[in-house]
Structure formats: C-alpha cells, structure tokens
Design a protein around this motif. Structure first.
Motif, PDB file in Angstrom:
ATOM      1  N   MET A  24       0.840  -1.193   0.000  1.00 57.79           N
ATOM      2  CA  MET A  24       0.000   0.000   0.000  1.00 57.79           C
ATOM      3  C   MET A  24       0.881   1.253   0.000  1.00 57.79           C
ATOM      4  N   LYS A  25       0.714   2.092  -0.993  1.00 55.04           N
ATOM      5  CA  LYS A  25       1.495   3.321  -1.090  1.00 55.04           C
ATOM      6  C   LYS A  25       0.722   4.480  -0.469  1.00 55.04           C
ATOM      7  N   ALA A  26       1.466   5.402   0.101  1.00 54.41           N
ATOM      8  CA  ALA A  26       0.843   6.582   0.707  1.00 54.41           C
ATOM      9  C   ALA A  26       0.058   7.380  -0.317  1.00 54.41           C
ATOM     10  N   THR A  27       0.533   7.399  -1.543  1.00 58.94           N
ATOM     11  CA  THR A  27      -0.166   8.151  -2.586  1.00 58.94           C
ATOM     12  C   THR A  27      -1.565   7.592  -2.849  1.00 58.94           C
ATOM     13  N   SER A  28      -1.748   6.285  -2.663  1.00 55.16           N
ATOM     14  CA  SER A  28      -3.075   5.691  -2.827  1.00 55.16           C
ATOM     15  C   SER A  28      -4.028   6.180  -1.738  1.00 55.16           C
ATOM     16  N   ILE A  29      -3.500   6.318  -0.518  1.00 53.94           N
ATOM     17  CA  ILE A  29      -4.311   6.844   0.579  1.00 53.94           C
ATOM     18  C   ILE A  29      -4.690   8.288   0.304  1.00 53.94           C
ATOM     19  N   VAL A  30      -3.720   9.087  -0.133  1.00 49.05           N
ATOM     20  CA  VAL A  30      -3.972  10.498  -0.428  1.00 49.05           C
ATOM     21  C   VAL A  30      -5.020  10.625  -1.532  1.00 49.05           C
ATOM     22  N   GLU A  31      -4.900   9.819  -2.561  1.00 49.67           N
ATOM     23  CA  GLU A  31      -5.851   9.862  -3.674  1.00 49.67           C
ATOM     24  C   GLU A  31      -7.260   9.524  -3.200  1.00 49.67           C
ATOM     25  N   PHE A  32      -7.387   8.498  -2.359  1.00 44.15           N
ATOM     26  CA  PHE A  32      -8.698   8.127  -1.838  1.00 44.15           C
ATOM     27  C   PHE A  32      -9.289   9.256  -1.001  1.00 44.15           C
ATOM     28  N   VAL A  33      -8.492   9.838  -0.112  1.00 44.54           N
ATOM     29  CA  VAL A  33      -8.986  10.882   0.779  1.00 44.54           C
ATOM     30  C   VAL A  33      -9.409  12.113  -0.020  1.00 44.54           C
ATOM     31  N   ARG A  34      -8.605  12.504  -0.977  1.00 45.48           N
ATOM     32  CA  ARG A  34      -8.948  13.683  -1.779  1.00 45.48           C
ATOM     33  C   ARG A  34     -10.194  13.434  -2.616  1.00 45.48           C
ATOM     34  N   ASP A  35     -10.350  12.241  -3.110  1.00 49.58           N
ATOM     35  CA  ASP A  35     -11.545  11.904  -3.873  1.00 49.58           C
ATOM     36  C   ASP A  35     -12.784  11.900  -2.969  1.00 49.58           C
ATOM     37  N   THR A  36     -12.608  11.483  -1.713  1.00 48.98           N
ATOM     38  CA  THR A  36     -13.722  11.454  -0.759  1.00 48.98           C
ATOM     39  C   THR A  36     -14.192  12.854  -0.407  1.00 48.98           C
ATOM     40  N   TYR A  37     -13.244  13.761  -0.194  1.00 48.78           N
ATOM     41  CA  TYR A  37     -13.588  15.110   0.256  1.00 48.78           C
ATOM     42  C   TYR A  37     -13.628  16.147  -0.866  1.00 48.78           C
ATOM     43  N   LYS A  38     -13.301  15.737  -2.075  1.00 53.03           N
ATOM     44  CA  LYS A  38     -13.430  16.584  -3.266  1.00 53.03           C
ATOM     45  C   LYS A  38     -12.717  17.930  -3.100  1.00 53.03           C
ATOM     46  N   THR A  39     -11.474  17.887  -2.669  1.00 49.51           N
ATOM     47  CA  THR A  39     -10.700  19.117  -2.510  1.00 49.51           C
ATOM     48  C   THR A  39      -9.217  18.858  -2.681  1.00 49.51           C
ATOM     49  N   ASP A  40      -8.515  19.881  -3.144  1.00 50.51           N
ATOM     50  CA  ASP A  40      -7.053  19.840  -3.228  1.00 50.51           C
ATOM     51  C   ASP A  40      -6.423  20.620  -2.081  1.00 50.51           C
ATOM     52  N   GLU A  41      -7.265  21.159  -1.180  1.00 48.88           N
ATOM     53  CA  GLU A  41      -6.767  21.900  -0.031  1.00 48.88           C
ATOM     54  C   GLU A  41      -6.313  20.931   1.061  1.00 48.88           C
ATOM     55  N   PHE A  42      -5.708  21.500   2.115  1.00 49.11           N
ATOM     56  CA  PHE A  42      -5.300  20.684   3.266  1.00 49.11           C
ATOM     57  C   PHE A  42      -6.516  19.982   3.860  1.00 49.11           C
ATOM     58  N   ILE A  43      -6.378  18.710   4.181  1.00 53.46           N
ATOM     59  CA  ILE A  43      -7.468  17.921   4.756  1.00 53.46           C
ATOM     60  C   ILE A  43      -7.089  17.537   6.184  1.00 53.46           C
ATOM     61  N   PRO A  44      -7.826  18.047   7.181  1.00 55.37           N
ATOM     62  CA  PRO A  44      -7.507  17.743   8.578  1.00 55.37           C
ATOM     63  C   PRO A  44      -7.982  16.355   8.975  1.00 55.37           C
ATOM     64  N   LEU A  45      -7.613  15.965  10.183  1.00 52.23           N
ATOM     65  CA  LEU A  45      -8.006  14.649  10.695  1.00 52.23           C
ATOM     66  C   LEU A  45      -9.512  14.601  10.968  1.00 52.23           C
ATOM     67  N   HIS A  46     -10.014  15.626  11.651  1.00 53.59           N
ATOM     68  CA  HIS A  46     -11.448  15.681  11.947  1.00 53.59           C
ATOM     69  C   HIS A  46     -11.824  17.130  12.223  1.00 53.59           C
ATOM     70  N   ALA A  47     -12.666  17.689  11.373  1.00 52.59           N
ATOM     71  CA  ALA A  47     -13.083  19.079  11.507  1.00 52.59           C
ATOM     72  C   ALA A  47     -14.551  19.149  11.904  1.00 52.59           C
ATOM     73  N   PRO A  48     -14.971  20.219  12.590  1.00 51.24           N
ATOM     74  CA  PRO A  48     -16.391  20.379  12.900  1.00 51.24           C
ATOM     75  C   PRO A  48     -17.191  20.662  11.639  1.00 51.24           C
ATOM     76  N   THR A  49     -18.465  20.269  11.657  1.00 53.69           N
ATOM     77  CA  THR A  49     -19.353  20.433  10.513  1.00 53.69           C
ATOM     78  C   THR A  49     -20.599  21.174  10.960  1.00 53.69           C
ATOM     79  N   PHE A  50     -20.927  22.255  10.270  1.00 56.04           N
ATOM     80  CA  PHE A  50     -22.081  23.086  10.644  1.00 56.04           C
ATOM     81  C   PHE A  50     -22.971  23.299   9.421  1.00 56.04           C
ATOM     82  N   ASN A  51     -24.047  22.545   9.352  1.00 50.58           N
ATOM     83  CA  ASN A  51     -24.969  22.672   8.223  1.00 50.58           C
ATOM     84  C   ASN A  51     -26.429  22.636   8.654  1.00 50.58           C
ATOM     85  N   GLY A  52     -26.672  22.943   9.935  1.00 51.36           N
ATOM     86  CA  GLY A  52     -28.036  22.893  10.441  1.00 51.36           C
ATOM     87  C   GLY A  52     -28.456  24.217  11.043  1.00 51.36           C
TER      88      GLY A  52
END
Length: 381
Positions: free
Chosen positions: A1-29
């Motif tokens: 398993m290459k680190a680049t595969s993990i990065v690709e999966f995470v970026r595809d999940t969150y649809k961003t090229d910006e920095f992706i934190p471990l766990h951020a708060p979410t406010f949509n209500g």
C-alpha cells in the motif's frame, strides 16, 4: 500500500485539493440560528433554555436516566470520578493507550493510574488483562479492593472507548463486580456508539462524553456526565453547579463544588448538532467502508467495529505492517497535505506518569508502533 493511494482516496472522498484535517467540525443545520437566539436573549452563560434542552436530547439519544452538561470532557470525567468516590491516594485501573485527559483527571484528584493492556478486540481496556492483574496483585477486603503491595484502595476501572469502538463491556462489568470496583466509562470519543444495542457510557455508574471541536458533534468546548440513576444525576448537577442551595436571592453553598457548568451559548450549538447526528454517523460509516475496501487485500489492516458493537467510527485507523511503513505513510501523507497521525504515546512513557504501576502492555506497545489515524470528518462539509 502506497501513501499516494491513501492520499488519492482521501482527496476523492472530500473533493478538494486543499489541506485535509483529521477531523473538523461540521455546521450545516440550525447552529447559527440557535446561537444567535442565545445572544439576543443575553443568556449566554450557564443559565438558559438550551442547557436543559441539550441535556434532555442527550438523555433521549443515549438512554441515560440523567445527563449533566459540563464545560468540557475532562471536567465531565473529573466530576464522574468524584461522584464515584475516587479519593486522594486511590488507585484507578485504566489503559495506557488513551488520550492524556483520562489520566489528567486522575492526577488532579490526587489518585494514580494503574496501566493495563489494550484488547485486540476493541483497542480499549482488555477485561482479561484487568482480571489477570487483579488476580496477581490485588485482594478484596472489608474496605474494598486493595493493591497488596502498597495497601492502597483500587477504587475504579476506567475504560476508554478508543476511536469510538466500544470495549468489551459485559466482561468488564463482570470483572468490576467480582473485585468490588466501580466502573466509570470514558466515553469521550463514543457518542453514537452502541454495545449490543445499548449506548456506551450507560453501563458504569457514570460515563463521560466530550463535545470538543474534533468530536462527532461539538459544542466548541463541552462535555456531559451520563449518570446511572436520576438520583446520581441530580447530585452530579448540584455538585457541578457550585453546590449552591436554591434561593431567590441569597448565595449559600453547603459544600465544596465545581464550577463546571456548560454555557448556554455552547449548549445552543449542541442542540443543533444533535439534530443531525444520525446523518453524520451515516456519512462516517460510508467513509469507513471506503477505507476498508481501500486496504482490503493489502498488508495494512483497517480497524473495524467489534462484532458486538455498532461504532461511530469517530477516528478511522489502520494498523501498518511495521513501524517503518507507518513512519513512511505519516511523512508522505502529511507532506502531501492530508493529515494523518500516530496513536498517542503510551501514558506510562510521559514524565508525570512514568512511575505508575503497570501490567503487561505488549499489545498497547504494538499499536503504538503500528497504528495510524486517518481523516474522518463527515463528508457534509
């Protein structure tokens, strides 16, 4: 398993090229509406309708007979231990693989931890390891469970539901009954996690939940004591609100208390977050399924919920084949703007706890050298 595969999966999940934190708060209500209502009412501190509302919502969700809001998760655990009659000089069994707040609460009470190993089943406190330690080093006397070598009381067992995965609660409850020890759950990470259909934090006399900004729902800063009975809950509420005797204008306090009250401003945020918790849980489960598929067939082992549990998957985790691959993934993912982290350093390695009593910690040490946490924010960002 290459680190680049993990990065690709995470970026595809969150649809961003910006920095992706471990766990951020979410406010949509309704967060903004409820907080603004609090501001306009001027009741932004410990008096206001949202504190009571938030406690009732958590009671309804967890099934706890009484929930008491506090200023943060550490305060909740401190209050829970105080209510469990943990006293200065007592010993408390907990896990070495935990966040430092678990042990800080003990330290500030004048109690000391006994560190016991983690379970391969849950990553939390292992009931077999607890029973093995007690069988070798403790005895039950008229005054309770006593550590034979020091003569000190072992008053409580504090398991932490690591990354939201429930520990083996039936077995831990049985061990505590056998040895006459009080069970207090550190459920800081496990709001939304269930053991055999019952919510974590409701098996012991008390449970402590956290609503820090990185938790599954947040009040900014905040916590909650889940109490076994209404009576214990009312007593906890009294103690955490400065032990003030009710009066229309007089100030009289009949015992030392804590000023651990959650502000109404924070509780307003929590009420809005509770309205969408099921949506967040569903999204986090989908992310976990994606990680599981990603690591399937590799020599990296994704951490899944125990068979007896439904976990909130607060922080996803993967066990690497060796420390070298762990360090490589950590360096490359963080270098590419995707935050990953190793698990906490074991508590007995920290200077303030290095002289603590320890059992065998071989599995905890294995996890310390092999485990990585992965981005786990709900996708609704």
């Amino acid at each position: 398993m290459k680190a680049t595969s993990i990065v690709e999966f995470v970026r595809d999940t969150y649809k961003t090229d910006e920095f992706i934190p471990l766990h951020a708060p979410t406010f949509n209500g309704n967060e903004k509406a409820y907080v603004m209502e609090t501001i306009e009412s001027t009741f932004v501190s410990s008096v206001g309708k949202f504190v009571d509302d938030f406690e009732r919502r958590v009671e309804a969700y967890t099934g706890a007979p009484k929930a008491v809001a506090t200023v943060n998760g550490t305060a909740a655990l401190h209050a829970a231990l105080y209510m469990a009659d943990v006293q200065r000089g007592d010993l408390v069994i907990t896990q070495a693989l935990t966040f430092v707040a678990t042990c800080n609460a003990l330290y500030h009470m004048g109690a000391e931890p006994i560190f016991v190993d983690a379970s391969p089943v849950s990553l939390g406190l292992c009931p077999k390891a607890v029973d093995t330690f007690l069988s070798e080093y403790a005895e039950v006397t008229e005054t309770g469970c006593v550590h034979k070598q020091t003569g000190r009381r072992i008053k409580a067992v504090v398991p932490m539901h690591t990354f939201g995965h429930p520990v083996e609660l039936d077995e831990l409850v049985a061990v505590c009954l056998k040895w006459n020890i009080t069970l207090v759950e550190d459920a800081a990470e496990s709001l939304g996690s269930f053991y055999k259909g019952k919510h974590t934090g409701t098996f012991g006399e008390f449970g402590a939940v956290s609503f820090n900004g990185n938790k599954i729902i947040t009040t900014g800063g905040g916590g909650m004591v889940l109490c076994k009975t209404q009576e214990l809950g009312l007593r906890t509420k009294y103690v955490t609100t400065t032990a003030k005797v009710p009066h229309i204008y007089e100030f009289f306090h009949d015992e030392p208390g804590f000023n651990y009250r959650m502000p109404n401003l924070n509780a307003a945020l929590g009420c809005a977050q509770m309205e969408v918790i099921e949506r967040y849980l569903q999204q986090k489960r989908q992310i976990a399924t994606g990680y599981s598929d990603l690591f399937s067939g590799s020599d990296f082992k994704f951490v899944t919920e125990p068979a007896y549990a439904k976990s909130n998957y607060w922080l996803n985790a993967v066990v690497c084949p060796d420390k070298e691959s762990r360090d490589e993934v950590l360096a490359e993912t963080n270098g590419l703007g995707v935050m990953t982290r190793p698990v906490w350093q074991l508590m007995h390695r920290l200077p303030m706890f290095e002289h603590s009593i320890c059992g065998d910690l071989s599995y905890s040490e294995f996890l310390e050298a092999h485990l990585i946490n992965l981005p786990s924010t709900p996708t609704e960002i």
